[in-house]
Design an enzyme around this catalytic site. Structure first.
Site, PDB file in Angstrom:
ATOM      1  NE  ARG B  95      -1.367   1.678   2.486  1.00 21.69           N
ATOM      2  CZ  ARG B  95      -0.116   3.231   3.371  1.00 21.69           C
ATOM      3  NH1 ARG B  95      -0.008   3.526   2.362  1.00 21.69           N
ATOM      4  NH2 ARG B  95      -0.175   2.772   4.275  1.00 21.69           N
ATOM      5  CD  GLU B 138      16.279  18.137   4.386  1.00 19.82           C
ATOM      6  OE1 GLU B 138      17.286  18.810   5.298  1.00 19.82           O
ATOM      7  OE2 GLU B 138      16.234  18.795   3.038  1.00 19.82           O
ATOM      8  N   PRO B 139      17.179  13.496   7.618  1.00 18.53           N
ATOM      9  CG  PRO B 139      19.786  13.417   6.827  1.00 18.53           C
ATOM     10  CD  PRO B 139      18.553  13.629   6.076  1.00 18.53           C
ATOM     11  CB  SER B 143       7.993  16.010  14.005  1.00 18.97           C
ATOM     12  OG  SER B 143       7.547  14.698  13.662  1.00 18.97           O
ATOM     13  CB  CYS B 248       1.872  15.643  -0.945  1.00 19.00           C
ATOM     14  SG  CYS B 248       1.875  17.051  -2.918  1.00 19.00           S
ATOM     15  NE  ARG B 253       0.300  13.584   7.065  1.00 20.86           N
ATOM     16  CZ  ARG B 253       0.685  14.698   7.175  1.00 20.86           C
ATOM     17  NH1 ARG B 253      -0.416  15.868   7.429  1.00 20.86           N
ATOM     18  NH2 ARG B 253       1.923  14.970   7.878  1.00 20.86           N
ATOM     19  CD  GLN B 289     -16.271 -14.989  30.286  1.00 18.98           C
ATOM     20  OE1 GLN B 289     -15.423 -14.658  31.633  1.00 18.98           O
ATOM     21  NE2 GLN B 289     -17.729 -15.502  30.938  1.00 18.98           N
ATOM     22  CD  GLU B 373       2.556  10.214   4.548  1.00 16.82           C
ATOM     23  OE1 GLU B 373       2.194  10.911   3.754  1.00 16.82           O
ATOM     24  OE2 GLU B 373       3.191   9.454   2.929  1.00 16.82           O
ATOM     25  CG  HIS B 376      -0.779   8.352  17.381  1.00 17.51           C
ATOM     26  ND1 HIS B 376      -1.751   7.779  17.196  1.00 17.51           N
ATOM     27  CD2 HIS B 376      -0.600   8.610  19.111  1.00 17.51           C
ATOM     28  CE1 HIS B 376      -2.979   7.501  18.649  1.00 17.51           C
ATOM     29  NE2 HIS B 376      -2.321   8.105  19.157  1.00 17.51           N
TER      30      HIS B 376
END
Lengths: 251, 393
Positions: B95, B138-139, B143, B248, B253, B289, B373, B376
């Site tokens: 994917r 980049e390295p 974020s 993009c 996402r 259960q 991407e 979280h």
């Protein structure tokens, strides 16, 4: 050369679907059941497409007898690449000969070289509609065909028979029912699915579908009886052999 | 092997059109027939099963929501999402391949490219003849992509690019790279522009990232650009500022929000079937259960995720979807899928660590999906900023 085909297809419960008998005891419960294009009919659609492509010209019309929901099944065939579709709408389920009469009535007014069917529908296993339509139309038929070629006004078909194969020649137009063989069905491409919406799908009432056969009752296969453990380890082997030989009679 | 029947506890199928269902079922069948039989070997052998690329192209999955005039399938976004769901039901790496090709490479060419660039690339990319990768991270700037230090300097007849990009899916496979670089001062995020860089351009190199424990059937690379000269027409003329690559990412996402549900469905389906067959203490473990509650939690998470992606898809098709809504769905669905995969693996007991079952493969893959991407946590901050009006980063 061009090859004109009419492919008769049926909407059937998915092979993976768990089918239940409806309250009337004569039909199956359709709610919650996924329906698909009959897998044997997929071979027939694929064969028609292959022969059209090989000939470089022609067209493929798919035809179905059934309720309004069969339009979806026809669109699956259109998405695979068929050019046009005809739905002959019947009020309720029809028995084999009735279906054959409806198809023959529609097809006799059309021009075609090949009238293709799946060898059987996986729901009722009748295997008779194709040959019955051929009989009603007075055209030659070959059943259980794995591969065929079309040339010079005739079709040469390889039939699957017990222990080998048989090659038969048929004058066009002819009827052929397909089984698993040379025609591995293609995937409908995503573009094909979108294009299918724009292809012609003609709906008209099913005409001339009388038959003398009526489904009386459906029932499930008998439940299998529980297995039996005859012992454990090498000691159990003589007893197991004895039972396989004398009771099960498989040795 | 039994064919996958889907997970649909809330009759979400009835919210889909006939075409949408047919597209979903086609890709679903393809995954059963062609992807699943090869994925174990690819995963254990750590390679991208490239033989699948032309087959995916034939189906029409690359850039499937882009217009037909560029050789694409012209599908709506719900159908596109369903494709991503089914591909990831197979494997997150496959994917990811399709996401990068479509949402991160074809989309920017479509959105920011000239008509000549669109004609030159999009039909060949839809056909799988040209493979793309997307160089933003980049390295030292993950974020915080606005901090990037890759630069493009104008010359008389084009541009010279220098810099390094990291965690690049398809990097070693790609024929072209969409490279994001600053054309002005390093402090000027508005000067970020996109470039189409053929990977055989002198000075461009890609190196496989070694030692991955996730997305093993996918190619992840580090890109180095050392005095890479490209002509003027390599620039995506309508790209401008950090907003362009972020647009993009919103596309990608969106697909991930759907894809994660597919991975979760695969794990749940496997766990459910195993729980009915595996006998312990004289009965199937599905009768215990603890496993029943496990399955109930999985099913609840999946149903939540399905409804979120469905609604998000309809909003996107209506043209009212906001990027923050994509953040919510990506964040929720991937986290849910991580939980489902882990619980499925546990339900499978010792067998759950084997590659012949899919749960642990999905579990390991989803840790990357959780992180890439927009992690979280970062999506949490995007939502936090959206509801409070205060940026926390």
């Amino acid at each position: 050369m061009r090859v004109k085909s009419i492919v008769c297809v049926k909407r059937v419960p998915d092979t993976e679907a768990r089918v239940r008998i409806a309250a009337d005891g004569q039909s199956i419960e359709t709610a919650g059941v996924k329906f698909v294009l009959n897998p044997y009919d997929e071979f027939a659609v694929e064969a028609a497409l292959k022969h059209k492509e090989a000939a470089g010209a022609g067209d493929v019309t798919v035809l179905s007898v059934g309720g309004g929901e069969s339009a979806e099944t026809l669109r699956t065939a259109l998405a695979m690449g068929a050019d046009a579709a005809v739905l002959l709408k019947s009020a309720g389920p029809l028995e084999g000969l009735a279906v054959a009469r409806v198809i023959a009535e529609e097809v006799k007014g059309r021009e075609y070289d090949l009238l293709l069917f799946g060898m059987k529908a996986i729901d009722d296993d009748l295997q008779a509609v194709g040959p019955m339509v051929a009989e009603l139309l007075g055209i030659p038929a070959a059943t259980a065909v794995t591969e065929f070629s079309v040339e010079g006004g005739k079709a040469t078909a390889t039939r699957e028979i017990e222990g080998g194969s048989e090659v038969v020649e048929l004058k066009l137009p002819c009827a052929i029912t397909l089984t698993k063989g040379a025609y591995e069905p293609r995937y409908a491409s995503l573009k094909g699915i979108m294009a299918a919406k724009k292809k012609p799908l003609e709906e008209k009432p099913a005409a001339g579908g009388e038959s003398g056969v009526k489904v009386e009752k459906l029932s499930y296969p008998a439940e299998r009886s529980a297995g039996r453990i005859v012992g454990e380890g090498p000691d159990a082997v003589p007893e197991l052999l004895r039972l396989l030989r004398n009771e099960a009679k498989v040795l | 092997m039994a064919r996958f029947q889907g997970v649909d506890y809330y009759d979400i199928d009835s919210l889909l059109s006939e075409e949408e269902r047919m597209i979903r079922d086609t890709v679903r069948q393809w995954v059963d027939d062609e992807l699943l039989p090869v994925i174990e070997d690819a995963y254990i052998g750590r390679y991208l099963p490239k033989q699948l690329i032309p087959r995916m192209a034939e189906l029409g999955v690359f850039g499937a929501n882009l217009p037909e005039e560029y050789g694409c399938a012209g599908l709506n976004n719900v159908a596109y999402g369903l494709i991503m769901q089914e591909l990831e039901r197979g494997d997150s790496g496959i994917r990811s391949f399709a996401s990068v090709q479509g949402a991160l490479c074809m989309y920017p060419i479509y959105a920011f490219g000239s008509e000549e660039q669109k004609q030159a690339y999009l039909p060949r990319m839809a056909a799988g003849e040209v493979i793309g990768c997307f160089g933003l991270t980049e390295p030292d700037y993950g974020s915080n992509p606005g901090g990037m230090i890759t630069r493009a300097v104008k010359t008389e007849d084009g541009w010279v690019l220098n810099g390094a990009k990291m965690w690049i899916t398809n990097g070693s496979t790609a024929d072209i790279a969409i490279i994001w670089a600053k054309t002005g001062e390093l402090s000027d995020t508005k000067s970020i522009r996109g470039f189409i860089v053929p990977t055989d351009t002198p000075g461009f190199s890609a190196k496989d990232q070694k030692g991955k424990l996730s997305l093993l059937a996918s190619d992840t690379s580090e890109l180095v650009l050392q005095d890479v000269h490209v002509p003027d027409d390599a620039l995506l003329p309508k790209s401008g500022g950090l907003k362009s690559p972020l647009m993009c990412l919103t596309q990608a996402r969106f697909g991930i929000a759907w894809g994660a549900v597919g991975a979760a469905m695969a794990c749940y389906d496997e766990a459910l079937s195993y729980s009915k067959q595996r006998v312990m203490f004289g009965g199937p473990i599905g009768g215990k259960q603890i496993q029943q509650v496990r399955l109930a939690e999985m099913l609840t998470g999946i149903t939540n995720g399905q409804l979120l992606s469905w609604r998000l898809g309809r909003l996107k098709d209506e043209g009212t979807m906001r990027p923050e809504q994509v953040s919510l769905a990506k964040r929720h669905n991937v986290s849910m899928a991580c939980d489902v995969a882990r619980e499925a693996r546990r339900l499978l007991g010792g067998n759950g660590i084997l590659v012949e079952y899919s749960a642990m493969r999905h579990m390991a893959n989803l840790e990357s999906v959780y992180t890439y991407e927009g992690t979280h946590d970062v999506h949490g901050l995007i939502l936090g900023q959206d509801v409070t009006g205060i940026a926390a980063y």
